[in-house]
Design an enzyme around this catalytic site. Structure first.
Site: not given
Lengths: 156, 156, 156, 156, 156, 156
Positions: A77, A111, A126
């Site tokens: 959501h 989450m 990276d």
């Protein structure tokens, strides 16, 4: 599998209805590690990563990643986020990442915390991948979750 | 620290100039695991995850995640992606994720492959977290990389 | 600098916790200018910019830019926006832009107003840059802010 | 106005066709300033901005902002970016921002450079706004542009 | 037209102020169809679309599309979404799509429902376009809307 | 279904590998209609839609929508777009929308053209929905496609 051709309730992904859930203060803490070579750890400690300040970049990426959670996770959501903190600690074998997320809304924020850790880890890789192409992200997990109907959950 | 107030070359994050690099075919394969409870594994195997088809949702999330890499990773170049494949295999202790990415451009695509794996893993956790709040993402790493000046790199 | 290797509270960017702040009606007004050549001003006034309707495009870009604020500004909270209005007025030396933003949430909306003005200004330059490559954005600033604990702030 | 109801060529915004343009090396440099209070300048110089490392955050925001240019500017083409560099220099009255962007593609990158400067400026203001609510973004402009049919353009 | 050069209230697009509207439970249901060839319908029914599971992919795309509504529709307010459900039913001449969206916020969610249907339809076409390049999206419309000041609206 | 647990080639969505395809000039034209009430048509013709200039807003939304195609459609490749044109023509029963997209890349651009039409249609509905809540999007389809291995395709 029937779920795809008959489209009944079972098996069809959906964003579950949370409108009956309470707006309550909720927090989640997630952690994870990036395992790095000794050379990469040394460069992080001396602040000499050639591509630039790796830890600062990863921290910002993690915070911004938390905000992108509903864009990335199909059934998450879109919710308000009231605070996000991402910490990175250099250890002898890599970097430990901790993300803490707060909200006062209708769903938990685990989450968002997991996404913050994952994106910070990816951004860190990276930054150092030219030096250490074998870096590994590991142990990304929720440590604690508070608020909502289920109350406090702590990793067993 | 001088990097922030004097802004010299050292320490200031930048997207490195790749305009002199060759446009060449490049691939990267990354893998990762989501460790799950026996109950969650059983639900994945029987296709009965209450929130919907978890593996299909994670696969789509991973592919879309690969495309969002330059939005998420601050210094990643926006590049063309010519193919993305995300596979998920249910094992006795969770799900193994493999992402293969191809391009014909000026930078490698290992960050895209790692991001695909990470986002697929996050999406999978989102699908099963009501059943297994203790899921863990682990061993996210590049397995192989081809193309570009450095040629083939295989995890040692 | 210690902030990057020791990761203490000081120096580490974070999205500050606003969960204790009141949900209250808040507004912000920001303004800015784009300085243009006489030729560009004349084309705007006659509605003959070759690339299309420059003022309408800039206005839409500004409104959409306000909504992208938390995507662009690393530590901005994602919040509800209840109203956004962007006005552009052609003057003899360019275009004056005003953005008014309203919300009823936990943080002020001055960053959203400033972002709306900046993105409208950038979009305007994009529309006229073939005619006037020397356009300048200037005086982008908050004029007034209301709501929240600090109440009304007016530019001194 | 006829442009909206009759939809002829005149007046209707469109993304102009650049497919006939050469793929060539192109660069753009843009600059801008954020005018700040003496207090804010002092905090930047001592690295004690309460919200965290302001210059590093603004630099990352500027680089990421360059990549979002086609999302923000309605008629900008989505193009490859081969290098982005954002520098911030603290002066006595604020911060000077310089962005340099390179590509090898079919359009110039001056909008990407201007967007990088603007987003870095907005992010910097967000970091110091609790200390200096009256900050102003000014003099955002292209300094130089190379490549393409028009060759080198330098601000007169 | 005066709207563009004089910038009065008339004719200037703006995100209307909804801060005075009630936070109330609101729902919207939208439907639409994708008309397909008999061959494409047969492949959907047998689950043998060469590009992969078309209905599952379209469903996820529709749900994610609902969340992108304020990014796509210039004057849509960014709002909370509390539930999104997208169903696809294969019929003899194509696929019928239904989207149901719920929120408890200040604006209706009919645009979110229409966007979910449209994006699901586009994603479905993308999955089958190699087989059926002549697919058509048709009859995308709101069927019912509840909540807010106007209460229940049902398509006449 | 085996596709989800055994993860063989069949049934698993993937972004197909286009790296062997030629970079060639490609175009696509798509059209669609929004059916509107007589009252809405009259307001569009007189330029008096209360929410602002509906046709201009829809046109911009369509162009920006084309650029968001790979974000919205799960398996679409992110590609360069070299030109996008969206036209809207008011007729007695609504608005006809035409989108033309050009590229010189490895995949066709029919999804970009269809997305431009759909997003323009959605944005138009958003502008007039207070006046006409029963608007319908219909007949969204590819009319013509050129370039690539298959050459010219025209709707039969």
């Amino acid at each position: 599998m029937s779920g795809f051709t008959h489209i009944d309730e079972t098996g069809a992904a959906r964003m579950v209805d949370v409108s009956a859930k309470d707006v309550s203060a909720r927090t989640a803490t997630a952690t994870g590690k990036v395992l790095l070579s000794a050379e990469a750890v040394a460069l992080l400690r001396s602040g000499e990563v050639p591509k630039g300040d790796a830890l600062g970049t990863a921290r910002i990426a993690g915070i911004m990643g938390a905000k992108r959670t509903p864009d990335l996770i199909p059934l998450c959501h879109p919710i308000a986020l009231h605070g996000v903190k991402v910490d990175l600690a250099v250890t002898d074998d890599g970097v430990e990442i901790t993300a803490r997320v707060k909200t006062a809304d209708r769903t938990g924020v685990e989450m968002e915390a997991l996404t913050a850790v994952s994106v910070a880890a990816l951004a860190l890789i990276d930054m150092v991948k030219a030096v250490d192409p074998a870096a590994v992200i590991t142990d990304v997990r929720v440590e604690e979750k508070t608020g909502g109907k289920t109350g406090v959950w702590t990793r067993p």
